[in-house]
Scaffold this active site. Structure first.
Site, PDB file in Angstrom:
ATOM      1  CG  ASP A  78      -2.054   0.968   1.137  1.00 26.66           C
ATOM      2  OD1 ASP A  78      -1.801   2.181   0.993  1.00 26.66           O
ATOM      3  OD2 ASP A  78      -3.217   0.530   1.207  1.00 26.66           O
ATOM      4  CG  ASN A 134     -12.145  -0.847   3.702  1.00 30.79           C
ATOM      5  OD1 ASN A 134     -12.275  -1.381   4.796  1.00 30.79           O
ATOM      6  ND2 ASN A 134     -11.096  -0.126   3.397  1.00 30.79           N
ATOM      7  CB  SER A 142     -11.247   5.260  -0.873  1.00 33.87           C
ATOM      8  OG  SER A 142     -10.111   4.436  -0.763  1.00 33.87           O
ATOM      9  CG  HIS A 147      -8.958  -2.779  -2.456  1.00 34.35           C
ATOM     10  ND1 HIS A 147     -10.048  -2.125  -3.001  1.00 34.35           N
ATOM     11  CD2 HIS A 147      -8.567  -2.039  -1.395  1.00 34.35           C
ATOM     12  CE1 HIS A 147     -10.300  -1.040  -2.291  1.00 34.35           C
ATOM     13  NE2 HIS A 147      -9.414  -0.967  -1.296  1.00 34.35           N
ATOM     14  CG  HIS A 149      -6.907  -2.809   2.959  1.00 41.28           C
ATOM     15  ND1 HIS A 149      -6.097  -1.731   2.710  1.00 41.28           N
ATOM     16  CD2 HIS A 149      -8.119  -2.511   2.418  1.00 41.28           C
ATOM     17  CE1 HIS A 149      -6.779  -0.819   2.050  1.00 41.28           C
ATOM     18  NE2 HIS A 149      -8.021  -1.267   1.862  1.00 41.28           N
TER      19      HIS A 149
END
Length: 161
Positions: A78, A134, A142, A147, A149
């Site tokens: 990231d 998310n 966002s 994806h 994390h």
């Protein structure tokens, strides 16, 4: 002595509020969005549909610190890490979000988690790590390309968010 205690108490309260404000500023909390983190603020204005930064990374239009790649997915560090180790695992197939995944995507979804596990091992996260997806505005998504994390390298707090 009552006046002295009043002013002492007042000074302690003012000092506490100043420390609180400094902590908020240094933690990435964005006052413009009612105290939300910058990532949550980005999620509030994120556009659904169209090309994403992850599509550009997949096509090699934008560089990334890639730690794994195969025909199905990529994993890379990231650019704004929230832990000593913070990487993302993304499918090469565009899946907008977890709630937009279909039953036919089950093999991809399983592969993403398996790659997350393998990369966590390679990143020496033997003490543990957190896996986060998310989803949607309230989930602080966002970028509208699914994806995962993976965060680790320190003791993570609970509960999140």
């Amino acid at each position: 002595s009552t006046i002295f205690l009043f002013f002492l108490f007042r000074q302690v309260i003012v000092s506490c509020f100043q420390n609180y404000a400094n902590n908020i500023r240094s933690s990435g909390i964005n006052a413009e969005y009612g105290g939300m983190s910058d990532e949550v603020a980005k999620a509030q204005s994120a556009q659904i549909g169209g090309d994403t930064i992850f599509g550009k990374i997949i096509r090699k239009e934008i560089p990334a610190n890639v730690i794994f790649e195969d025909d199905t997915c990529m994993a890379f560090h990231d650019v704004a890490p929230q832990a000593p180790v913070h990487f993302l695992v993304i499918p090469k197939k565009h899946i907008e979000s977890l709630n937009k995944a279909e039953d036919a995507d089950a093999p991809i979804m399983g592969h993403l988690l398996n790659v997350a596990r393998k990369c966590a091992d390679e990143q020496k996260l033997e003490e543990g790590y957190r896996v986060v997806i998310n989803n949607g505005k309230h989930g602080a998504q966002s970028v509208y390309h699914l994806h995962i994390h993976v965060l680790g390298g320190r003791q993570l707090s609970w509960p999140p968010g």
